[in-house]
Design an enzyme around this catalytic site. Structure first.
Site, PDB file in Angstrom:
ATOM      1  N   HIS A  74      -6.159  -6.110  -2.271  1.00 21.78           N
ATOM      2  CA  HIS A  74      -6.972  -6.245  -1.059  1.00 21.78           C
ATOM      3  C   HIS A  74      -7.230  -7.702  -0.695  1.00 21.78           C
ATOM      4  O   HIS A  74      -8.000  -7.979   0.219  1.00 21.78           O
ATOM      5  CB  HIS A  74      -8.295  -5.492  -1.211  1.00 21.78           C
ATOM      6  CG  HIS A  74      -8.153  -4.013  -1.087  1.00 21.78           C
ATOM      7  ND1 HIS A  74      -9.218  -3.139  -1.120  1.00 21.78           N
ATOM      8  CD2 HIS A  74      -7.049  -3.234  -0.921  1.00 21.78           C
ATOM      9  CE1 HIS A  74      -8.784  -1.899  -0.981  1.00 21.78           C
ATOM     10  NE2 HIS A  74      -7.469  -1.934  -0.863  1.00 21.78           N
ATOM     11  N   ASN A  86      -3.493   9.094   4.492  1.00 17.62           N
ATOM     12  CA  ASN A  86      -2.341   8.409   5.098  1.00 17.62           C
ATOM     13  C   ASN A  86      -2.323   8.416   6.620  1.00 17.62           C
ATOM     14  O   ASN A  86      -1.760   7.511   7.245  1.00 17.62           O
ATOM     15  CB  ASN A  86      -1.041   9.056   4.603  1.00 17.62           C
ATOM     16  CG  ASN A  86      -0.887   8.996   3.100  1.00 17.62           C
ATOM     17  OD1 ASN A  86      -1.397   8.089   2.450  1.00 17.62           O
ATOM     18  ND2 ASN A  86      -0.175   9.970   2.534  1.00 17.62           N
ATOM     19  N   ARG A 132       0.827  -1.208   0.000  1.00 23.24           N
ATOM     20  CA  ARG A 132       0.000   0.000   0.000  1.00 23.24           C
ATOM     21  C   ARG A 132       0.863   1.261   0.000  1.00 23.24           C
ATOM     22  O   ARG A 132       0.509   2.284  -0.602  1.00 23.24           O
ATOM     23  CB  ARG A 132      -0.923  -0.027   1.215  1.00 23.24           C
ATOM     24  CG  ARG A 132      -1.937   1.102   1.285  1.00 23.24           C
ATOM     25  CD  ARG A 132      -3.007   0.779   2.318  1.00 23.24           C
ATOM     26  NE  ARG A 132      -3.986   1.854   2.453  1.00 23.24           N
ATOM     27  CZ  ARG A 132      -3.991   2.744   3.440  1.00 23.24           C
ATOM     28  NH1 ARG A 132      -3.064   2.689   4.386  1.00 23.24           N
ATOM     29  NH2 ARG A 132      -4.919   3.683   3.495  1.00 23.24           N
ATOM     30  N   SER A 142      -8.684 -15.798   2.815  1.00 22.08           N
ATOM     31  CA  SER A 142      -7.251 -16.075   3.011  1.00 22.08           C
ATOM     32  C   SER A 142      -6.528 -14.740   3.192  1.00 22.08           C
ATOM     33  O   SER A 142      -5.838 -14.275   2.281  1.00 22.08           O
ATOM     34  CB  SER A 142      -6.691 -16.835   1.806  1.00 22.08           C
ATOM     35  OG  SER A 142      -7.045 -16.183   0.598  1.00 22.08           O
ATOM     36  N   HIS A 180       0.391   4.504  -2.501  1.00 24.48           N
ATOM     37  CA  HIS A 180       0.162   5.863  -2.025  1.00 24.48           C
ATOM     38  C   HIS A 180       1.319   6.795  -2.404  1.00 24.48           C
ATOM     39  O   HIS A 180       1.112   7.996  -2.550  1.00 24.48           O
ATOM     40  CB  HIS A 180      -0.052   5.866  -0.510  1.00 24.48           C
ATOM     41  CG  HIS A 180      -1.430   5.472  -0.105  1.00 24.48           C
ATOM     42  ND1 HIS A 180      -2.203   6.205   0.760  1.00 24.48           N
ATOM     43  CD2 HIS A 180      -2.206   4.416  -0.474  1.00 24.48           C
ATOM     44  CE1 HIS A 180      -3.389   5.624   0.920  1.00 24.48           C
ATOM     45  NE2 HIS A 180      -3.404   4.535   0.186  1.00 24.48           N
TER      46      HIS A 180
END
Length: 325
Positions: free
Chosen positions: A198, A98, A66, A248, A70
């Site tokens: 995700h 953030n 991530r 998972s 970003h």
């Protein structure tokens, strides 16, 4: 054809300009072997730190993946997200998307420290973020790919840019997601593939409260389960976490897409990918074929890594990722 002296001079100037442009373009190209001679032990050095960090906390892999996203979406993949506040600028860490959310900075610091001992002043923090994102996926069972390198680090952060909406929110509509990614040169297909990140990681109650209490395109049993750890009252339990992929949560696979088919997307921005819109077919494709998802995810990651990198004489190679030299 004959040329007089003036024409010859003009021709030489044109050729010199063309060569300069070609040289600049060539130098600006990122490549997977950028450090093959200047820092040949780079990849093993990064991998060792990453292995320890992920073994200690598997969620860290999702956090570092991530971090790359970003970083790239705010003024390009330039390591600006790593900068702390200074007297001359405000860093991106406390920007809305953030603040109390993006993490993993200590791991990047450890990698940078190790790499600086091996190859001082050679490898950028921006490239370390890119490599750690790839290793995060790999260490949780995902695909391997060659990371393109050669980025340099920004000297400034983009607090205002980070707050401008360039990073899609967890409450985004499908059109908003498509437009935000398109603005970065990424297609709707890239967006759906990258959303597959995700399949690992967690989200705070604050980001999915409205979905589990107010939205109708959600599996009721799933919503009731999530409500147990996410109170309806705003300000209560905002930071309580739930896995983005209940199937998972610590393995990089395509379970995420199967969840969307069952209306079990945790975030609004997840479920809009399969909600009667133009990306439904892609979600079905990725839910059926792990290899197709992996292929498209890798392509999209490489495209994202190409967003406005600083190369050549632009930027710098920071000695400390948290502050400019």
């Amino acid at each position: 054809m004959e040329f007089n002296s003036k024409q010859t001079t003009k021709l030489k100037v044109v050729l010199m300009v063309m060569l300069m442009i070609m040289g600049t373009q060539t130098h600006a190209q990122l490549s997977s072997d950028f450090y093959s001679e200047s820092c040949p032990s780079l990849f093993p050095a990064v991998r060792r730190v990453m292995q320890r960090a992920v073994a200690k906390e598997r969620r860290m892999a999702a956090s570092l993946l991530r971090l790359f996203f970003h970083d790239c979406f705010v003024n390009g993949c330039d390591g600006s997200i790593l900068l702390d506040d200074t007297s001359s600028f405000r860093g991106e860490k406390t920007a809305g998307p953030n603040n109390n959310s993006v993490r993993g900075f200590e791991v990047i610091d450890k990698i940078k420290s190790r790499v600086e001992k091996l190859c001082p002043g050679v490898v950028s923090c921006a490239d370390i973020v890119a490599i750690s994102a790839r290793d995060s996926v790999l260490l949780l069972g995902g695909p391997r790919w060659s990371v393109k390198l050669g980025r340099r680090d920004s000297k400034n952060a983009g607090f205002s840019a980070a707050n401008s909406g360039v990073i899609p929110s967890p409450f985004s509509t499908l059109n908003n997601l498509i437009n935000r990614f398109k603005a970065q040169g990424l297609s709707a297909r890239d967006m759906v593939a990258l959303s597959g990140a995700h399949t690992i990681g967690q989200a705070n109650c604050l980001t999915f409260r409205n979905r589990i209490y107010n939205e109708s395109n959600i599996n009721l049993s799933f919503a009731l389960t999530r409500r147990k750890n996410c109170p309806a009252t705003s300000g209560s339990g905002d930071n309580k976490k739930a896995p983005l992929d209940i199937g998972s949560p610590t393995r990089f696979d395509h379970s995420y897409y199967n969840q969307l088919l069952d209306k079990k997307g945790l975030l609004t921005s997840d479920q809009v990918l399969f909600n009667g819109g133009g990306t439904d077919s892609l979600v079905k494709t990725y839910s059926r074929s792990l290899n197709t998802f992996y292929r498209d995810f890798v392509r999209a990651m490489n495209k994202m890594g190409d967003i406005k990198p600083l190369t050549g004489s632009h930027g710098q190679i920071r000695r400390n990722c948290r502050r400019p030299n």
